[in-house]
Every structure is written in C-alpha cells, then in structure tokens.
Design a protein around this motif. Structure first.
Motif, mmCIF file in Angstrom:
data_model
loop_
_atom_site.group_PDB
_atom_site.id
_atom_site.type_symbol
_atom_site.label_atom_id
_atom_site.label_comp_id
_atom_site.label_asym_id
_atom_site.label_seq_id
_atom_site.Cartn_x
_atom_site.Cartn_y
_atom_site.Cartn_z
ATOM 1 N N UNK A 1 50.475 39.374 18.396
ATOM 2 C CA UNK A 1 49.956 40.648 17.886
ATOM 3 C C UNK A 1 49.023 41.322 18.882
ATOM 4 N N UNK A 2 48.019 40.576 19.333
ATOM 5 C CA UNK A 2 47.025 41.170 20.233
ATOM 6 C C UNK A 2 47.664 41.601 21.542
ATOM 7 N N UNK A 3 48.562 40.798 22.072
ATOM 8 C CA UNK A 3 49.256 41.164 23.309
ATOM 9 C C UNK A 3 50.001 42.475 23.126
ATOM 10 N N UNK A 4 50.717 42.612 22.012
ATOM 11 C CA UNK A 4 51.458 43.850 21.765
ATOM 12 C C UNK A 4 50.511 45.028 21.564
ATOM 13 N N UNK A 5 49.451 44.838 20.798
ATOM 14 C CA UNK A 5 48.490 45.928 20.572
ATOM 15 C C UNK A 5 47.927 46.424 21.907
ATOM 16 N N UNK A 6 47.586 45.506 22.807
ATOM 17 C CA UNK A 6 47.009 45.920 24.090
ATOM 18 C C UNK A 6 48.026 46.610 24.995
ATOM 19 N N UNK A 7 49.302 46.491 24.686
ATOM 20 C CA UNK A 7 50.337 47.238 25.409
ATOM 21 C C UNK A 7 50.593 48.588 24.741
ATOM 22 N N UNK A 8 50.536 48.611 23.413
ATOM 23 C CA UNK A 8 50.804 49.843 22.662
ATOM 24 C C UNK A 8 49.693 50.873 22.878
ATOM 25 N N UNK A 9 48.449 50.428 22.946
ATOM 26 C CA UNK A 9 47.325 51.374 23.096
ATOM 27 C C UNK A 9 47.525 52.282 24.312
ATOM 28 N N UNK A 10 47.675 51.745 25.538
ATOM 29 C CA UNK A 10 47.842 52.661 26.677
ATOM 30 C C UNK A 10 49.141 53.462 26.619
ATOM 31 N N UNK A 11 50.178 52.904 26.006
ATOM 32 C CA UNK A 11 51.445 53.643 25.884
ATOM 33 C C UNK A 11 51.262 54.856 24.975
ATOM 34 N N UNK A 12 50.506 54.708 23.904
ATOM 35 C CA UNK A 12 50.238 55.852 23.027
ATOM 36 C C UNK A 12 49.327 56.872 23.715
ATOM 37 N N UNK A 13 48.332 56.383 24.430
ATOM 38 C CA UNK A 13 47.432 57.285 25.158
ATOM 39 C C UNK A 13 48.227 58.085 26.192
ATOM 40 N N UNK A 14 49.174 57.438 26.858
ATOM 41 C CA UNK A 14 50.017 58.131 27.846
ATOM 42 C C UNK A 14 50.866 59.211 27.186
ATOM 43 N N UNK A 15 51.108 59.078 25.892
ATOM 44 C CA UNK A 15 51.882 60.079 25.150
ATOM 45 C C UNK A 15 50.972 61.085 24.446
ATOM 46 N N UNK B 1 58.902 50.707 24.925
ATOM 47 C CA UNK B 1 59.334 52.080 24.651
ATOM 48 C C UNK B 1 59.990 52.189 23.280
ATOM 49 N N UNK B 2 60.784 51.197 22.898
ATOM 50 C CA UNK B 2 61.428 51.224 21.583
ATOM 51 C C UNK B 2 60.392 51.104 20.474
ATOM 52 N N UNK B 3 59.403 50.261 20.666
ATOM 53 C CA UNK B 3 58.369 50.072 19.643
ATOM 54 C C UNK B 3 57.530 51.331 19.496
ATOM 55 N N UNK B 4 57.047 51.862 20.608
ATOM 56 C CA UNK B 4 56.216 53.076 20.553
ATOM 57 C C UNK B 4 57.062 54.251 20.061
ATOM 58 N N UNK B 5 58.306 54.338 20.497
ATOM 59 C CA UNK B 5 59.191 55.405 20.030
ATOM 60 C C UNK B 5 59.397 55.334 18.524
ATOM 61 N N UNK B 6 59.557 54.127 17.979
ATOM 62 C CA UNK B 6 59.698 53.958 16.533
ATOM 63 C C UNK B 6 58.443 54.431 15.820
ATOM 64 N N UNK B 7 57.279 54.050 16.313
ATOM 65 C CA UNK B 7 56.017 54.458 15.672
ATOM 66 C C UNK B 7 55.878 55.969 15.652
ATOM 67 N N UNK B 8 56.177 56.606 16.780
ATOM 68 C CA UNK B 8 56.059 58.071 16.863
ATOM 69 C C UNK B 8 57.116 58.740 15.995
ATOM 70 N N UNK B 9 58.360 58.293 16.082
ATOM 71 C CA UNK B 9 59.456 58.917 15.326
ATOM 72 C C UNK B 9 59.233 58.815 13.819
ATOM 73 N N UNK B 10 58.538 57.783 13.390
ATOM 74 C CA UNK B 10 58.286 57.598 11.962
ATOM 75 C C UNK B 10 56.908 58.056 11.538
ATOM 76 N N UNK B 11 56.275 58.887 12.379
ATOM 77 C CA UNK B 11 54.980 59.500 12.107
ATOM 78 C C UNK B 11 53.899 58.450 11.793
ATOM 79 N N UNK B 12 53.985 57.315 12.470
ATOM 80 C CA UNK B 12 52.999 56.236 12.313
ATOM 81 C C UNK B 12 52.010 56.230 13.463
ATOM 82 N N UNK B 13 52.292 57.016 14.492
ATOM 83 C CA UNK B 13 51.411 57.074 15.656
ATOM 84 C C UNK B 13 51.472 58.448 16.294
#
Length: 164
Positions: free
Chosen positions: A14-28, A152-164
């Motif tokens: 979980x923590x490993x993924x969260x620390x990857x998702x944070x900068x990916x969302x910031x980049x978007x 990219x698939x994980x962050x794309x899913x979050x954005x596409x489903x209005x979760x991020x």
C-alpha cells in the motif's frame, strides 16, 4: 475534495503504491494530501526535544514550526480518537486526499493485494472497494482489476472514475 483509500493487508505494498501515485497525480495537475492511520503508540516526537517536553508537561496541542513546515501534535488526554471526517476537516483544501488505513469506514478504496502475503481479498466483504490492484488478474473479482506494476493504469482509473 475527492477521497480515495488504499486498503490491503500488511506487506501488500500500500505505502509503496501511495508514494508512486502521489507524484503521478501531482504531475497531472492535482494537489494531494494524505491521511495515514497509525498504531496506538506511534509518536512523531522524541524525548529531550522541547516539543516533547511541552506535551509531557500537559499541553493539549503543540505546534512546531520552521521556515519549511509545521507539525501540530494533539494529545487526546482522555478524548475519543477523531474519526476520518473530523480529520479531513483539519486539512487545507486540496484536489485529492489519499487515505491509508480506516479500512472499516465507508468511502471509495483501491485494494492492493499480493497473493504471496497469504491473506484473503478484502473486496468481497467491502462494498466500498472500487478496484483491486495486484500482480496478476484474480478470479472472481466483482470490481475492475488493475495491474499493480502499471502506475499509468492505476492513476488513469482513479482520474477516469472521478476519484482523483
């Protein structure tokens, strides 16, 4: 603020993924904060530090500030632990709040699952899990599967489903 939880057993990543998702969302273009539920006895302070001594002397709250950051420590001192929504109210407004922990609360969650951890999926019993990220597809899922190694698939899913 959008709210997305990352749920899973200890050792699932979980923590490993969260620390990857944070900068990916910031980049978007998203602003991101996190809330992490911790064990009862965690402490961000250390004996011998002035702030620790202030709390030990009985201060209800100690705010430590510098030119780079500030940290607020609140001692419950017999009060009930704050629930997730009370903690959310204390955050400055952002686009997305990522929550690690609070798995029994009712809000959208992405389950991080690794079969090698030897624990069952949370997904069948938690109707708030919106997708499962794991190394390989899992049989019987009733929510989308996301490849754990495809950020990219994980962050794309979050954005596409209005979760991020």
């Amino acid at each position: 603020m959008r709210l997305i939880g990352f749920a899973g057993w200890s050792g699932s990543g979980k923590t490993t993924l969260v620390t990857q998702v944070i900068p990916a969302l910031i980049a978007r273009g998203r602003t991101v904060s996190t809330i992490k539920h911790a064990h009862h006895d965690f402490d961000v302070d250390q004996p011998g530090k002035d702030s620790y001594e202030h709390r030990a002397a009985g201060a209800a709250e100690v705010l430590v500030a510098s030119s780079r950051r500030f940290a607020l420590m609140h001692e419950y001192r017999g009060e009930a632990e704050l629930d997730l929504h009370s903690l959310l109210a204390r955050l400055a407004p952002v686009d997305v709040v990522i929550v690690e922990g609070f798995k029994r609360d009712a809000f959208p969650k992405l389950e991080v699952h690794r079969p090698e951890v030897g624990k069952p999926l949370l997904q069948p019993d938690d109707r708030h899990i919106v997708a499962v990220a794991s190394p390989k597809p899992l049989p019987g899922l009733t929510v989308p599967w996301l490849p754990l190694d495809d950020l990219d698939a994980i962050v794309g899913f979050l954005i596409a489903n209005d979760l991020a």
